[in-house]
Write an enzyme that holds these catalytic residues in place. Structure first.
Site, PDB file in Angstrom:
ATOM      1  N   LYS A 106      41.654  37.654  32.046  1.00 15.11           N
ATOM      2  CA  LYS A 106      42.243  37.373  30.718  1.00 15.11           C
ATOM      3  C   LYS A 106      43.216  38.463  30.326  1.00 15.11           C
ATOM      4  CE  LYS A 106      40.015  40.766  28.346  1.00 15.11           C
ATOM      5  NZ  LYS A 106      40.686  41.937  27.819  1.00 15.11           N
ATOM      6  N   GLY A 122      41.081  46.153  32.103  1.00 14.32           N
ATOM      7  CA  GLY A 122      41.421  45.522  30.825  1.00 14.32           C
ATOM      8  C   GLY A 122      41.658  44.032  30.965  1.00 14.32           C
ATOM      9  N   ASP A 138      33.129  40.073  26.073  1.00 14.96           N
ATOM     10  CA  ASP A 138      34.147  39.198  26.672  1.00 14.96           C
ATOM     11  C   ASP A 138      33.550  38.114  27.575  1.00 14.96           C
ATOM     12  OD1 ASP A 138      36.002  40.803  25.452  1.00 14.96           O
ATOM     13  OD2 ASP A 138      36.709  41.773  27.282  1.00 14.96           O
ATOM     14  N   PRO A 176      41.490  43.203  38.882  1.00 14.69           N
ATOM     15  CA  PRO A 176      41.315  44.653  38.987  1.00 14.69           C
ATOM     16  C   PRO A 176      40.056  45.134  38.252  1.00 14.69           C
ATOM     17  CG  PRO A 176      43.317  44.107  37.733  1.00 14.69           C
ATOM     18  CD  PRO A 176      42.782  42.821  38.286  1.00 14.69           C
ATOM     19  N   VAL A 177      39.438  46.173  38.778  1.00 13.60           N
ATOM     20  CA  VAL A 177      38.197  46.719  38.209  1.00 13.60           C
ATOM     21  C   VAL A 177      38.547  47.714  37.094  1.00 13.60           C
ATOM     22  CG1 VAL A 177      36.103  48.043  38.738  1.00 13.60           C
ATOM     23  CG2 VAL A 177      37.018  46.431  40.413  1.00 13.60           C
ATOM     24  N   ALA A 178      37.858  47.595  35.939  1.00 11.99           N
ATOM     25  CA  ALA A 178      38.126  48.446  34.764  1.00 11.99           C
ATOM     26  C   ALA A 178      39.612  48.420  34.426  1.00 11.99           C
ATOM     27  CB  ALA A 178      37.639  49.883  35.000  1.00 11.99           C
ATOM     28  N   GLY A 218      34.686  42.457  35.125  1.00  8.15           N
ATOM     29  CA  GLY A 218      33.217  42.510  35.141  1.00  8.15           C
ATOM     30  C   GLY A 218      32.627  41.333  34.374  1.00  8.15           C
ATOM     31  N   SER A 219      33.249  41.002  33.243  1.00  6.67           N
ATOM     32  CA  SER A 219      32.784  39.863  32.438  1.00  6.67           C
ATOM     33  C   SER A 219      32.944  38.566  33.222  1.00  6.67           C
ATOM     34  CB  SER A 219      33.590  39.774  31.136  1.00  6.67           C
ATOM     35  OG  SER A 219      33.461  40.970  30.408  1.00  6.67           O
ATOM     36  N   ALA A 220      34.042  38.445  33.970  1.00  6.94           N
ATOM     37  CA  ALA A 220      34.274  37.247  34.781  1.00  6.94           C
ATOM     38  C   ALA A 220      33.145  37.082  35.800  1.00  6.94           C
ATOM     39  CB  ALA A 220      35.622  37.344  35.494  1.00  6.94           C
TER      40      ALA A 220
HETATM   41  O1  C5P Z   1      30.660  44.351  24.853  1.00  6.51           O
HETATM   42  P1  C5P Z   1      31.014  45.289  25.964  1.00  6.51           P
HETATM   43  O2  C5P Z   1      29.796  45.858  26.648  1.00  6.51           O
HETATM   44  O3  C5P Z   1      31.992  44.725  26.931  1.00  6.51           O
HETATM   45  O4  C5P Z   1      31.753  46.504  25.276  1.00  6.51           O
HETATM   46  C1  C5P Z   1      32.013  47.719  25.958  1.00  6.51           C
HETATM   47  C2  C5P Z   1      32.277  48.807  24.934  1.00  6.51           C
HETATM   48  O5  C5P Z   1      33.498  48.534  24.231  1.00  6.51           O
HETATM   49  C3  C5P Z   1      31.223  48.908  23.843  1.00  6.51           C
HETATM   50  O6  C5P Z   1      30.167  49.746  24.237  1.00  6.51           O
HETATM   51  C4  C5P Z   1      32.003  49.499  22.689  1.00  6.51           C
HETATM   52  O7  C5P Z   1      32.146  50.897  22.847  1.00  6.51           O
HETATM   53  C5  C5P Z   1      33.391  48.900  22.868  1.00  6.51           C
HETATM   54  N1  C5P Z   1      33.608  47.699  22.018  1.00  6.51           N
HETATM   55  C6  C5P Z   1      33.790  47.870  20.658  1.00  6.51           C
HETATM   56  N2  C5P Z   1      34.002  46.776  19.870  1.00  6.51           N
HETATM   57  C7  C5P Z   1      34.047  45.532  20.391  1.00  6.51           C
HETATM   58  C8  C5P Z   1      33.880  45.347  21.789  1.00  6.51           C
HETATM   59  C9  C5P Z   1      33.654  46.459  22.576  1.00  6.51           C
HETATM   60  O8  C5P Z   1      33.769  49.000  20.147  1.00  6.51           O
HETATM   61  N3  C5P Z   1      34.266  44.496  19.589  1.00  6.51           N
END
Ligand code: C5P
Length: 300
Positions: A11, A100, A138, A96-98, A104-106
């Site tokens: 995404k 953006g 995500d 790509p890993v980390a 990982g969510s996929a």
């Molecule tokens: O939800 P997820 O584990 O992917 O989020 C990773 C990190 O991104 C969270 O630990 C948080 O620090 C940050 N985050 C946030 N606000 C969001 C989504 C993610 O601060 N709405």
């Protein structure tokens, strides 16, 4: 059935508006997700134990222990079903890993759909969405795909109608960025500058551009509140974005928490030329043309 395979898209966020920090450590968002045609494949094979293997260009950067989100997804689904199911997951990585781009969510979304099928659970999409939201902000969108507005921490989704195909180029960087660190840097910058943080609102011009399939209009209104933080943590991205703009991109933006940069092109030919020029200019590891919207996690 001894094996099933699921494809899941990457995404880009065409609008990422970040509200104030909440008590639970997350931020309320207006997050307009757009799935693009870079796909990971998640294969689920019969196995006594839960285990994972990763193949592809980015494989060595993916954890193989319980830190792997696809493993967490399989375990969460087994728990929901109330049985100690096993599975061998094989992830073929193209996202790509980390980066953006919700790679990982996929993989987590792919594991949910694949295990639901392999184990014959027959859970409806609503149940998978609920489990997905607990795994990460995500993950629900990786199940849904297309284009959608995410609110809350990004997990509450409303699908959006779009017209036609958008042509994108993604400039992939060397090395990733931690999402949590980018959000923390965003908070730090806001505090340092005394910026007033309002309640995020969805952009009407952006919705119109998506609905009408107007790439020029969309390019002009792409926004990402995490971009200043990503640029602070990875200074070289400013040059990547600038190079894309100089090469005629209709819009240039950091993808989510970065460091991948997204460029909107006028058509397929423009995207191909832009990708070749970006790769040649050495402002990124590699640049690839692709299209959106793409479908969410689906069996193949
Ligand atoms: O939800 P997820 O584990 O992917 O989020 C990773 C990190 O991104 C969270 O630990 C948080 O620090 C940050 N985050 C946030 N606000 C969001 C989504 C993610 O601060 N709405």
């Amino acid at each position: 059935m001894s094996s099933v395979t699921v494809r899941v898209p990457a995404k880009v966020n065409v609008q990422l508006s970040v509200g104030p920090l909440r008590d639970d450590g997350y931020h309320d968002l207006v997050n307009v997700f757009h799935a693009v045609s870079i796909f990971d494949e998640v294969e689920a094979r019969e196995s006594e134990l839960v285990k994972v293997g990763v193949e592809g260009e980015w494989a060595d950067q993916v954890p193989l222990d319980d830190g792997n989100l696809a493993i967490q997804a399989a375990r969460a689904l087994a728990k929901h079903a109330g049985r100690g199911y096993g599975v061998e997951l094989v992830i073929r990585k193209a996202i790509p890993v980390a980066g953006g781009m919700a790679g990982g969510s996929a993989d987590a979304a792919g594991a949910l759909v694949a295990c639901n099928e392999l184990w014959g659970l027959g859970l409806p999409p609503e149940d998978l969405m609920e489990i997905a939201a607990d795994l990460g902000s995500d993950v629900p969108f990786s199940l849904l795909g297309g284009t959608a507005v995410g609110t809350g921490r990004g997990e509450q989704l409303t699908g959006l109608e779009t017209n036609g195909t958008f042509h994108w180029v993604f400039a992939i960087a060397d090395g990733g960025l931690s999402t949590a660190k980018v959000y923390a840097e965003c908070d730090r910058l806001r505090e340092a500058t005394g910026e007033a943080v309002g309640w995020p609102q969805v952009s009407e011009p952006l919705l119109t551009a998506l609905r009408t399939g107007d790439a020029h209009a969309l390019g002009a209104v792409l926004t990402n509140d995490l971009q200043p933080a990503a640029l602070m943590l990875r200074r070289s991205l400013a040059r990547t974005l600038e190079t894309g703009r100089e090469l005629g991109a209709l819009g240039a933006i950091v993808s989510g928490s970065g460091p991948t940069c997204a460029f909107l092109a006028a058509d397929a030919g423009h995207a191909r030329d832009l990708a070749i020029s970006l790769t040649a200019s050495a402002v990124c590891h590699t640049a690839a043309p692709t299209t959106g919207p793409a479908p969410g996690a689906h069996l193949i």
